[in-house]
Design a protein around this motif. Structure first.
Motif: not given
Length: 243
Positions: A84-89
């Motif tokens: 959630k903090i470093m979301e995958s595109p």
């Protein structure tokens, strides 16, 4: 995760603050992991105030001073859900596949404040830093560095199951049955293996280093052709976060 630790002292060489800078730079696997650390020394939980944590899920419980609740030793949860903090595109993985968009790393700064003139500079060292990940938001599932102890909330009943060879009775923690570590710490930023690539394939001398418990190939992580298969590691468009 890359990290730096800065010990702030006063004129009497006593600790005033401990500053931890973490850089979440990649996510493999399809599960949601958290990250934290335990302080393995005699600094009292009651003397600590924590700032800078980032919680976006609902399974971590904190004391008023920012430490995790129900722990014997001081435990700081830096973040609780990397996805959630470093979301995958693309819906899966971040900075582990060459054909997927690059995502800028996310930085966290954790500050631990201590009472002035109570703890000398010698009362905290890097050996007291015990980092771990929380597997798939299941608080009882922790992975630490080899032979670093679990926190009070870890489920010790899973030690020695499946491919794990942990044995609390002899202080043998977080190693596989081949004596390989489940987590590693190295003194510099390194390139992560591509998704689906074993670290032993990307870093050619890793197995010999790990299975010898660090006695051989101590420079296995350094960037030279005898150590790394460049076709199996992730090369980001910018190396700024490895400076």
């Amino acid at each position: 995760i890359d990290f730096r630790i800065n010990k702030v002292t006063n004129a009497q060489n006593n600790i005033v603050e401990l500053k931890f800078n973490f850089l979440l730079k990649a996510i493999g696997s399809g599960i949601s992991n958290g990250f934290g650390f335990q302080i393995n020394n005699e600094i009292s939980k009651e003397d600590i105030t924590v700032q800078g944590i980032e919680l976006v899920a609902d399974y971590i419980y904190l004391e008023a001073n920012g430490l995790e609740s129900n722990q014997e030793k001081p435990v700081v949860i830096v973040f609780d859900d990397a996805n959630k903090i470093m979301e995958s595109p693309t819906g899966f993985g971040v900075n582990v596949e060459l054909d997927k968009p690059y995502v800028e790393p996310v930085e966290f700064e954790i500050t631990i404040s201590l009472p002035e003139n109570k703890y000398s500079s010698t009362q905290f060292s890097s050996d007291d830093f015990n980092p771990f990940i929380i597997i798939n938001k299941q608080r009882s599932k922790e992975v630490h560095l080899s032979n670093f102890p679990p926190t009070s909330l870890a489920d010790k009943s899973i030690f020695g199951t499946s491919d794990d060879n942990s044995n609390e009775g002899v202080d043998n923690y977080y190693k596989s049955k081949d004596n390989l570590p489940w987590a590693i710490l190295v003194p510099m930023g390194i390139k992560q293996p591509l998704e689906g690539v074993q670290i032993t394939s990307a870093y050619l001398n890793f197995y010999e280093w790990a299975s010898s418990e660090g006695n051989y190939f101590t420079d296995w992580f350094r960037n030279n052709p005898t150590n790394i298969d460049e076709t199996k590691v992730y090369n980001p468009p910018s190396e700024e976060f490895n400076k």
